[in-house]
Design an enzyme around this catalytic site. Sequence first.
Site, PDB file in Angstrom:
ATOM      1  CD  GLN A 237      15.608  18.544 -10.005  1.00  0.00           C
ATOM      2  OE1 GLN A 237      15.831  17.497  -9.414  1.00  0.00           O
ATOM      3  NE2 GLN A 237      14.483  18.735 -10.687  1.00  0.00           N
ATOM      4  CG  PHE A 268      17.053  11.847 -12.781  1.00  0.00           C
ATOM      5  CD1 PHE A 268      16.775  11.924 -14.149  1.00  0.00           C
ATOM      6  CD2 PHE A 268      18.343  11.522 -12.387  1.00  0.00           C
ATOM      7  CE1 PHE A 268      17.768  11.672 -15.093  1.00  0.00           C
ATOM      8  CE2 PHE A 268      19.338  11.274 -13.324  1.00  0.00           C
ATOM      9  CZ  PHE A 268      19.053  11.344 -14.677  1.00  0.00           C
ATOM     10  CD  GLU A 272      10.438  19.956  -7.446  1.00  0.00           C
ATOM     11  OE1 GLU A 272      10.416  18.993  -8.234  1.00  0.00           O
ATOM     12  OE2 GLU A 272       9.427  20.650  -7.207  1.00  0.00           O
ATOM     13  NE  ARG A 350       2.610  16.903 -12.186  1.00  0.00           N
ATOM     14  CZ  ARG A 350       2.398  17.535 -13.353  1.00  0.00           C
ATOM     15  NH1 ARG A 350       2.112  16.851 -14.443  1.00  0.00           N
ATOM     16  NH2 ARG A 350       2.484  18.844 -13.438  1.00  0.00           N
ATOM     17  NE  ARG A 382      12.932  11.755 -17.185  1.00  0.00           N
ATOM     18  CZ  ARG A 382      14.043  11.503 -17.877  1.00  0.00           C
ATOM     19  NH1 ARG A 382      14.920  10.634 -17.415  1.00  0.00           N
ATOM     20  NH2 ARG A 382      14.284  12.126 -19.002  1.00  0.00           N
ATOM     21  CB  THR A 482      -0.517  20.852  -9.979  1.00  0.00           C
ATOM     22  OG1 THR A 482       0.414  20.578  -8.938  1.00  0.00           O
ATOM     23  CG2 THR A 482      -0.536  19.699 -10.967  1.00  0.00           C
ATOM     24  CB  ALA A 551       6.472  20.727 -13.618  1.00  0.00           C
ATOM     25  CD  GLU A 752       8.153  15.641 -14.788  1.00  0.00           C
ATOM     26  OE1 GLU A 752       7.631  16.675 -15.256  1.00  0.00           O
ATOM     27  OE2 GLU A 752       7.983  15.257 -13.628  1.00  0.00           O
TER      28      GLU A 752
END
Length: 795
Positions: A237, A268, A272, A350, A382, A482, A551, A752
């Site tokens: 990702q 998912f 990342e 988060r 996710r 964020t 995100a 998400e």
Amino acid sequence: MNARERNHDEGPVSRADNPTVPLLPVPPVAAPAAGSKPAHGAAGRSHKHESARAQVAGAATYVDDMREARGTLYAAPILSTVAHGRLLGVDATAALAMPGVRDVILARDIPGDPLLATFVHDEPVFATGTVEHIGQVIGLVVAGSVMEARRAARKVQLNIEELPAILKVRDALKAESYVLPPVFVKRGDAAKALKAARHILSGQLEVGGQEHFYLEGQVAYVVPQEQNQWLVYSSTQHPGEVQHWVSHALGIDNHAVRVECRRMGGGFGGKETQAGHLAVWAAIAANKLKCPIKLRLDRDDDFMVTGKRHPFAYDYTVGFDDTGRLTGLKLMMAANCGFSADLSGPVADRAIFHTDNAYFLEDVEIASYRCKTNTQSHTAFRGFGGPQGVVLIETILGDIGRHLGLDPLDVRKRNLYGIEERNVTHYQMKVEDNILDPLLSKLELSAQYRSRREAISAWNAKSPVIKRGIAITPVKFGISFTATLFNQAGALVHVYTDGSVQVNHGGTEMGQGLNTKVAQVVADELGVAFEDVLATASDTSKIPNASATAASAGTDLNARAAQYAARNVKNNLAQFVAGLDGCGAGAVSFAGGAISSPKGSRPFPEVVRMAYANRIQLWSDGFYRTPKIHYDKTTLTGRPFYYFAYGAACSEVAIDTLTGESRVLKVDILHDVGTSINPAIDIGQIEGGFVQGMGWLTTEQLVWNDKGLLTTHAPSTYKIPAAGDIPEHFKIELWPEPNREDNVFGSKAVGEPPFMLAISVLEALKEAVAAARDGTVRLDAPATAENVLKALRNS
Ligand code: MTE
Ligand code: HPA
Ligand code: MOS
């Protein structure tokens, strides 16, 4: 199949009919009749996924399908067999004697930094000195075939002296074992509010992690190029991060590493950061052996090596009035981060940002602990901590409803954010786009919640064994990374002389339809057909420094950047046509595959050819950064999110009170995607997100034994939802209003937010349990048959 379809499904076809470039301008045909509408735009329609046909036909290429370079060797990981210990020695003699084995790669073979270039810089590339979880990678075996490498990796003898391991999040909490320092957020005076509260409830909750179970496992293929340059094919990702990590581990400049990803078979969040590890490992082997190396984990190894969703444990005390309105709240959230920080900081942040979900929390105090345990290093999944925040407040509101004998929906509605007042979050962001009340009310009516709740209650009274439950829960999910700096994106749009268009952007395709949406937006901007625009592989040599596709912001960021790039080309063409036709550039319009001025209309390819002959630039870059956002990392206050995505779900379930088994019977969803760029894809995202959330909360259970071994590491023991688990009644409606913020096409992010709609299933299960017993209900997630039985029996 016509040529246009082929163009999309099997890559570009040659356009042999490309005529020579005319040197004289072609006169326009007669102007379109006044008032005639331009042809239907490409965006806003349910175009099928750009690779759908190829994927179904097996013609879409994933990393492991690529034609291999001559001399390619295969790697398999050597895994720690101990959760925590001193690594005293590695004996590879037996492995090296196995057929086909070429070499064993260990930490000593890393030319650059032995630590990965993660944010916190706390993770070794290969374990040395100590091992910190079962499945930690100590090195690789490289062999002439995949199976030879895997067999030999099992033969490597590890001498590990066991040390005490921390396996449970509450043990880590007691030992103050953290990967990052705790974070405290407060507003008002929770202690005082709790003292003055009419009612008080205290409780605990545990929520499990989740394996990503992408269909395509983690894989990297590293091909050495000339002069210490590297080409990395990675299912990632975040190609830019893979590039950084590989160059850092090899001790070379970023510019010497190129990373490409055409598509993933699902990410998912699991790709990342975790994709970077494989790429680094393969690159170290490729560097030592001077040949191409492919590393693909098999499913069991993927489970053992890579991080998952963070399991959480919570303590809460809540004060409320007779109507169920919250008056004070004290929360403790402990995230099980595993052995290193990875993305745990922003994930736990988060979770803090989403403990309000849809509700105004006036006097609130949150303590967030980022606990270190001897397990895999948990990572993005996710929702990225959002689900772990939302599930807690929904549990609390459900508890309050049952405690007071009120319908939990009334309790939820009473606590919603207001429009004029009660509209500032606990992190000081004003909620400006609140549609919660009308959205919930609309779903309540369309799903016939009240009458069904009554009918269920009557049915339960007559059914001693099977009990049903129904619940509506809302979602409000903050859209933007964020970390403000990640909210930027770039794109390139190329128009070729035959009028065909290629778009490239910094995002990655993982099945979510990003490339389809980007192509739609570019097609719309240029007024050409969707089929005329081809999106190509993510590539660090095309768009540098791109953020992760994460995100949910992939389309917001990349489609806007691509739109700006297309707009630049369009402006060049408009000026050119204005010059030909003696009008202002503003009078030139693009639609239906034609470019029109007040003088008339010409086919798009015609204008492109003329423009090329006149040395007009036919390609451009585009850059976008999200406006309005800012936030203070130390106090977690400000406006971290550009806007919120909203939704609500009504779920009805049944449980068997003798076995604890459950089923989801009916689901109605009303979800807000703004003006949809592609309704079919958006509904697919809502369905997929919901079902994946259902899996997290019901059947997907990660069990580590008392040695720290993950015992559920294959589909035989780890149960993701199957087709038969999808509720028979599964109805999805889209909220009919554009994004109130200026976002591409008026759309909202969708990847998400729907995941958290599945919390309605957990709440419905609690309602069903409550129908079978007295007193409060504690149901930990996942609500497996065992946990449902426990909830039925514990007092
Ligand atoms: N949908 C599919 N089919 N496959 C995926 O891997 N990942 C989800 C979501 N939907 C995913 C998916 C996650 S975690 C995110 S953050 C978003 O897609 C990322 O893509 P987007 O920002 O382009 O929506
Ligand atoms: N969401 C998803 N991935 C991320 C984020 C986020 O907020 N921050 C860093 N990676
Ligand atoms: Mo998604 S967890 O932000 O990749």
